[in-house]
Design a protein around this motif. Structure first.
Motif, PDB file in Angstrom:
ATOM      1  N   ALA A 114       0.843  -1.199   0.000  1.00  0.00           N
ATOM      2  CA  ALA A 114       0.000   0.000   0.000  1.00  0.00           C
ATOM      3  C   ALA A 114       0.876   1.247   0.000  1.00  0.00           C
ATOM      4  CB  ALA A 114      -0.901   0.018   1.231  1.00  0.00           C
ATOM      5  N   SER A 115       0.458   2.233  -0.745  1.00  0.00           N
ATOM      6  CA  SER A 115       1.233   3.470  -0.797  1.00  0.00           C
ATOM      7  C   SER A 115       0.821   4.444   0.299  1.00  0.00           C
ATOM      8  CB  SER A 115       1.073   4.131  -2.160  1.00  0.00           C
ATOM      9  OG  SER A 115      -0.278   4.478  -2.362  1.00  0.00           O
ATOM     10  N   ASP A 116      -0.206   4.090   1.062  1.00  0.00           N
ATOM     11  CA  ASP A 116      -0.680   5.001   2.106  1.00  0.00           C
ATOM     12  C   ASP A 116      -0.813   4.309   3.461  1.00  0.00           C
ATOM     13  OD1 ASP A 116      -2.798   3.383   1.439  1.00  0.00           O
ATOM     14  OD2 ASP A 116      -4.251   4.997   1.267  1.00  0.00           O
ATOM     15  N   LEU A 117      -0.040   3.251   3.683  1.00  0.00           N
ATOM     16  CA  LEU A 117      -0.084   2.529   4.945  1.00  0.00           C
ATOM     17  C   LEU A 117       0.417   3.416   6.077  1.00  0.00           C
ATOM     18  CD1 LEU A 117      -0.229  -0.334   6.479  1.00  0.00           C
ATOM     19  CD2 LEU A 117       2.243  -0.241   6.236  1.00  0.00           C
ATOM     20  N   GLU A 118      -0.291   3.387   7.190  1.00  0.00           N
ATOM     21  CA  GLU A 118       0.168   4.024   8.418  1.00  0.00           C
ATOM     22  C   GLU A 118      -0.132   3.088   9.573  1.00  0.00           C
ATOM     23  OE1 GLU A 118      -0.051   8.823   7.805  1.00  0.00           O
ATOM     24  OE2 GLU A 118      -1.594   7.848   8.998  1.00  0.00           O
ATOM     25  N   VAL A 119       0.874   2.793  10.353  1.00  0.00           N
ATOM     26  CA  VAL A 119       0.705   2.030  11.581  1.00  0.00           C
ATOM     27  C   VAL A 119       0.763   3.051  12.699  1.00  0.00           C
ATOM     28  CG1 VAL A 119       1.662   0.231  13.054  1.00  0.00           C
ATOM     29  CG2 VAL A 119       1.830   0.012  10.562  1.00  0.00           C
ATOM     30  N   ARG A 120      -0.309   3.139  13.481  1.00  0.00           N
ATOM     31  CA  ARG A 120      -0.400   4.135  14.557  1.00  0.00           C
ATOM     32  C   ARG A 120      -0.635   3.431  15.880  1.00  0.00           C
ATOM     33  NH1 ARG A 120      -2.003   9.432  13.413  1.00  0.00           N
ATOM     34  NH2 ARG A 120      -1.988   9.857  11.188  1.00  0.00           N
ATOM     35  N   PHE A 121       0.045   3.932  16.908  1.00  0.00           N
ATOM     36  CA  PHE A 121      -0.183   3.426  18.257  1.00  0.00           C
ATOM     37  C   PHE A 121       0.321   4.457  19.255  1.00  0.00           C
ATOM     38  CE2 PHE A 121       3.851   1.818  16.760  1.00  0.00           C
ATOM     39  CZ  PHE A 121       4.730   2.043  17.811  1.00  0.00           C
ATOM     40  N   ALA A 122      -0.114   4.308  20.494  1.00  0.00           N
ATOM     41  CA  ALA A 122       0.322   5.206  21.571  1.00  0.00           C
ATOM     42  C   ALA A 122       1.409   4.502  22.361  1.00  0.00           C
ATOM     43  CB  ALA A 122      -0.851   5.541  22.478  1.00  0.00           C
ATOM     44  N   TYR A 123       2.434   5.275  22.717  1.00  0.00           N
ATOM     45  CA  TYR A 123       3.521   4.747  23.542  1.00  0.00           C
ATOM     46  C   TYR A 123       4.043   5.865  24.435  1.00  0.00           C
ATOM     47  CZ  TYR A 123       8.055   2.626  24.747  1.00  0.00           C
ATOM     48  OH  TYR A 123       9.143   2.120  25.426  1.00  0.00           O
ATOM     49  N   ARG A 124       3.982   5.637  25.736  1.00  0.00           N
ATOM     50  CA  ARG A 124       4.462   6.595  26.742  1.00  0.00           C
ATOM     51  C   ARG A 124       3.857   7.983  26.557  1.00  0.00           C
ATOM     52  NH1 ARG A 124       8.915   5.447  29.871  1.00  0.00           N
ATOM     53  NH2 ARG A 124       9.594   7.614  29.696  1.00  0.00           N
ATOM     54  N   GLY A 125       2.593   8.022  26.191  1.00  0.00           N
ATOM     55  CA  GLY A 125       1.902   9.295  26.040  1.00  0.00           C
ATOM     56  C   GLY A 125       2.134   9.981  24.707  1.00  0.00           C
ATOM     57  N   HIS A 126       2.817   9.309  23.791  1.00  0.00           N
ATOM     58  CA  HIS A 126       3.084   9.861  22.466  1.00  0.00           C
ATOM     59  C   HIS A 126       2.259   9.114  21.427  1.00  0.00           C
ATOM     60  CE1 HIS A 126       6.630  12.019  23.951  1.00  0.00           C
ATOM     61  NE2 HIS A 126       6.923  10.919  24.613  1.00  0.00           N
ATOM     62  N   ASP A 127       1.869   9.823  20.381  1.00  0.00           N
ATOM     63  CA  ASP A 127       1.266   9.178  19.218  1.00  0.00           C
ATOM     64  C   ASP A 127       2.411   8.847  18.274  1.00  0.00           C
ATOM     65  OD1 ASP A 127      -1.408   9.428  20.040  1.00  0.00           O
ATOM     66  OD2 ASP A 127      -1.422  11.517  19.389  1.00  0.00           O
ATOM     67  N   VAL A 128       2.558   7.566  17.951  1.00  0.00           N
ATOM     68  CA  VAL A 128       3.626   7.100  17.075  1.00  0.00           C
ATOM     69  C   VAL A 128       2.997   6.680  15.757  1.00  0.00           C
ATOM     70  CG1 VAL A 128       5.475   5.403  16.770  1.00  0.00           C
ATOM     71  CG2 VAL A 128       4.966   6.305  19.061  1.00  0.00           C
ATOM     72  N   VAL A 129       3.568   7.157  14.656  1.00  0.00           N
ATOM     73  CA  VAL A 129       3.083   6.805  13.323  1.00  0.00           C
ATOM     74  C   VAL A 129       4.269   6.296  12.514  1.00  0.00           C
ATOM     75  CG1 VAL A 129       1.965   7.615  11.205  1.00  0.00           C
ATOM     76  CG2 VAL A 129       1.340   8.621  13.412  1.00  0.00           C
ATOM     77  N   VAL A 130       4.090   5.119  11.911  1.00  0.00           N
ATOM     78  CA  VAL A 130       5.097   4.565  11.009  1.00  0.00           C
ATOM     79  C   VAL A 130       4.418   4.450   9.652  1.00  0.00           C
ATOM     80  CG1 VAL A 130       6.693   2.663  10.558  1.00  0.00           C
ATOM     81  CG2 VAL A 130       6.050   3.234  12.927  1.00  0.00           C
ATOM     82  N   ASP A 131       5.024   5.050   8.618  1.00  0.00           N
ATOM     83  CA  ASP A 131       4.396   4.989   7.296  1.00  0.00           C
ATOM     84  C   ASP A 131       4.959   3.826   6.486  1.00  0.00           C
ATOM     85  OD1 ASP A 131       6.797   5.793   6.065  1.00  0.00           O
ATOM     86  OD2 ASP A 131       6.127   7.848   5.747  1.00  0.00           O
ATOM     87  N   GLU A 132       4.488   3.687   5.250  1.00  0.00           N
ATOM     88  CA  GLU A 132       4.835   2.557   4.406  1.00  0.00           C
ATOM     89  C   GLU A 132       6.326   2.468   4.095  1.00  0.00           C
ATOM     90  OE1 GLU A 132       4.422   5.945   1.691  1.00  0.00           O
ATOM     91  OE2 GLU A 132       3.139   5.204   3.277  1.00  0.00           O
ATOM     92  N   SER A 133       7.042   3.561   4.220  1.00  0.00           N
ATOM     93  CA  SER A 133       8.480   3.554   3.945  1.00  0.00           C
ATOM     94  C   SER A 133       9.283   3.219   5.203  1.00  0.00           C
ATOM     95  CB  SER A 133       8.938   4.915   3.408  1.00  0.00           C
ATOM     96  OG  SER A 133       8.902   5.876   4.442  1.00  0.00           O
ATOM     97  N   GLY A 134       8.599   3.137   6.355  1.00  0.00           N
ATOM     98  CA  GLY A 134       9.278   2.886   7.618  1.00  0.00           C
ATOM     99  C   GLY A 134       9.653   4.149   8.354  1.00  0.00           C
ATOM    100  N   ARG A 135       9.272   5.306   7.791  1.00  0.00           N
ATOM    101  CA  ARG A 135       9.540   6.595   8.439  1.00  0.00           C
ATOM    102  C   ARG A 135       8.702   6.704   9.711  1.00  0.00           C
ATOM    103  NH1 ARG A 135       9.423  10.244   3.761  1.00  0.00           N
ATOM    104  NH2 ARG A 135       7.374   9.318   3.779  1.00  0.00           N
ATOM    105  N   VAL A 136       9.312   7.222  10.762  1.00  0.00           N
ATOM    106  CA  VAL A 136       8.673   7.293  12.073  1.00  0.00           C
ATOM    107  C   VAL A 136       8.419   8.737  12.448  1.00  0.00           C
ATOM    108  CG1 VAL A 136       8.996   6.811  14.536  1.00  0.00           C
ATOM    109  CG2 VAL A 136       9.816   5.177  12.822  1.00  0.00           C
ATOM    110  N   GLN A 137       7.214   8.996  12.972  1.00  0.00           N
ATOM    111  CA  GLN A 137       6.866  10.321  13.486  1.00  0.00           C
ATOM    112  C   GLN A 137       6.335  10.135  14.894  1.00  0.00           C
ATOM    113  OE1 GLN A 137       4.039  12.472  11.123  1.00  0.00           O
ATOM    114  NE2 GLN A 137       3.789  14.056  12.650  1.00  0.00           N
ATOM    115  N   VAL A 138       6.816  10.948  15.823  1.00  0.00           N
ATOM    116  CA  VAL A 138       6.377  10.894  17.216  1.00  0.00           C
ATOM    117  C   VAL A 138       5.848  12.256  17.608  1.00  0.00           C
ATOM    118  CG1 VAL A 138       7.124  10.565  19.603  1.00  0.00           C
ATOM    119  CG2 VAL A 138       8.054   9.111  17.796  1.00  0.00           C
ATOM    120  N   ASP A 139       4.596  12.306  18.078  1.00  0.00           N
ATOM    121  CA  ASP A 139       3.977  13.556  18.534  1.00  0.00           C
ATOM    122  C   ASP A 139       3.657  13.462  20.001  1.00  0.00           C
ATOM    123  OD1 ASP A 139       3.988  14.762  15.990  1.00  0.00           O
ATOM    124  OD2 ASP A 139       2.136  13.712  15.472  1.00  0.00           O
TER     125      ASP A 139
END
Length: 73
Positions: free
Chosen positions: A48-73
Motif C-alpha cells: 500500500a502506498s498510504d499505509l500508516e501504523v499508529r499506536f500510543a507509547y508513553r503518552g506519544h502518538d507514534v506513526v510509522v508509514d509505508e516507507s518505515g519513516r517514524v513520526q512521534v507527537d
C-alpha cells in the motif's frame, strides 16, 4: 521509495529523543506495548502506498508509514 529495514530502533530512538532520555531507559519497553515483529512485517510487506501504523507509547502518538519513516507527537 526505499523502505527502512526495521522501524523498531527508529521508534525507540524517536521516543527517547522526544523525551530527552536514553533509549535504554524507556519503561515499559516498546515490546510490552506493541508487537515489534508485527509492526516490522506490516511495514516491510506492505504494498500500500498510504499505509500508516499508529499506536500510543508513553503518552506519544507514534506513526510509522509505508516507507518505515517514524513520526512521534
Amino acid at each position: 521509495m526505499n523502505k527502512l529495514e526495521n522501524p523498531i530502533p527508529q521508534i525507540v530512538d524517536a521516543v527517547a529523543e522526544a523525551e530527552g532520555v536514553e533509549p535504554v531507559t524507556l519503561d515499559p519497553p516498546l515490546a510490552e506495548v506493541v508487537d515489534p515483529d508485527a509492526v516490522e512485517r506490516l511495514v516491510e510487506n506492505s504494498t500500500a502506498s498510504d499505509l500508516e501504523v499508529r499506536f500510543a507509547y508513553r503518552g506519544h502518538d507514534v506513526v510509522v508509514d509505508e516507507s518505515g519513516r517514524v513520526q512521534v507527537d
